[in-house]
Design an enzyme around this catalytic site. Structure first.
Site, short mmCIF file in Angstrom:
data_model
loop_
_atom_site.label_atom_id
_atom_site.label_comp_id
_atom_site.label_asym_id
_atom_site.label_seq_id
_atom_site.Cartn_x
_atom_site.Cartn_y
_atom_site.Cartn_z
N ASN A 179 0.94 -1.23 0.37
CA ASN A 179 -0.12 -0.16 -0.04
C ASN A 179 0.38 1.50 0.20
OD1 ASN A 179 1.41 -0.36 2.07
ND2 ASN A 179 -1.19 -0.03 3.60
N LYS A 180 2.17 1.07 -0.26
CA LYS A 180 2.84 2.43 0.27
C LYS A 180 3.21 2.89 -1.57
CE LYS A 180 3.88 1.91 4.45
NZ LYS A 180 3.04 0.62 5.04
#
Length: 363
Positions: A179-180
């Site tokens: 999710n980064k």
């Protein structure tokens, strides 16, 4: 995906290097060291959590030691303290960056010293991509001679006074979870200030194998090294980092235009020009009668996902009973805030749908 990931993945297969050895790992570390500058030495690992754990090991944190930790964060920031049976001491946020409050930090430090133990480390976070109060926190670190672990898991590409996050702490951490802002599919890095610390981190991350012809182990190590395939994904992702930062900041400009004049909604934004956020996530605080549940439900009815802010550590059942210093600003933020759609691939059609919900249902 940025477009060139498959090239580096293919290289891993072509060279039959798909585990924890190979050129992708070396080149990924080298590229990050060149990007960060400031004598940064990067060790590629299996997760950001592993990096925090190793950072605490490098600082010789042991059972019973105090470690001061920002309360407003994801649980992975704090859990490695418990891995080592140390004692977390949680600190509140200030209202400009939502990160560690310097005043509450100093109060916590003084309390620990009064208990007969100076804290072994301070873990501060750059939450949602917003840099922490670097000057103030580092001043306290220097005053009391307590090293800082900089959790920049969410802040790759963010800057304070034109210097990149990940270069301020004695040790620093960046996450490449899925999710980064860029990903290795999973993974993270530990950033240290010299080659000796990097070598020590690498030793611990590869099961602490002694330098002998046979398998010999004199101390506890871990299986924390990033693999060559994941590092190949990271090399491709890193090539598109600046585009992704630009896209995330474009999302923030969109939300600023959308809700900037609404007295009932506060968009979390940089307090001044010293702070350059990658705006990994755009977040809002709902005031007056505009509850977060109402806004969340309106978006949900239109098949648009939002999420709650991080629930502070001192409010988590896992950490019940540990000391907390501050006025619970982070708890107030949790109660009133939401994370909005913020992906680098957010399209104009997505923005139109978001606008329609806000304009038709909220205003």
């Amino acid at each position: 995906m940025g477009g060139s990931e498959l090239k580096y993945i293919q290289n891993a297969f072509d060279t039959n290097r798909i585990s924890q050895y190979g050129s992708n790992i070396d080149e990924f570390e080298n590229s990050l060291e060149n990007y960060l500058g400031h004598n940064s030495f990067v060790t590629a690992l299996s997760s950001g959590t592993a990096a925090i754990h190793l950072a605490l090991r490098l600082l010789n944190v042991e059972k019973g030691d105090f470690v001061i930790c920002q309360s407003f964060t994801f649980v992975a920031t704090a859990n490695p303290i418990l891995y080592l049976k140390a004692v977390p001491v949680f600190v509140d946020s200030e209202d400009q960056t939502w990160n560690m409050c310097p005043d509450a930090l100093e109060e916590a430090v003084k309390h620990c010293i009064q208990q007969g133990k100076k804290p072994k480390a301070i873990i501060t976070v750059s939450l949602y991509g917003m840099p922490f109060m670097v000057d103030e926190i580092l001043e306290i670190s220097k005053k009391y001679e307590i090293p800082v672990i900089e959790d920049s898991a969410e802040a790759l590409g963010s800057k304070y006074k034109n210097r990149l996050c990940g270069t301020f702490g004695d040790l620093a951490v960046i996450s490449f979870n899925g999710n980064k802002i860029i990903t290795t599919g999973g993974g993270g890095v530990l950033i240290s200030k010299n080659k000796d610390l990097k070598n020590r981190a690498l030793f611990l991350a590869t099961q602490a194998k002694d330098s002998k012809e046979f398998y010999s182990h004199s101390e506890l190590g871990y299986n924390y090294r990033m693999d060559n395939v994941a590092a190949g994904i990271g090399r491709g992702q890193l090539e598109s980092l600046e585009d992704k930062v630009s896209q995330r900041r474009k999302n923030h400009d969109f939300y600023q235009e959308l809700v900037g004049n609404n007295e009932d909604i506060d968009l979390f934004s940089a307090p001044n020009s010293d702070f350059f956020s990658n705006y990994w996530l755009n977040t809002v605080i709902l005031k007056n009668d505009r509850s977060k549940e109402k806004l969340k439900n309106e978006f949900l009815l239109n098949n648009i996902e939002t999420r709650y802010l991080w629930k502070p550590m001192h409010l988590q059942p896992l950490y019940k009973g540990y000391r907390f210093f501050g006025n619970n600003l982070c708890g107030t933020l949790f109660e009133a805030g939401l994370c909005l759609p913020s992906g680098s691939n957010l399209t104009d059609d997505c923005r139109t749908r978001i606008s329609e919900v806000v304009q038709n249902k909220i205003y």
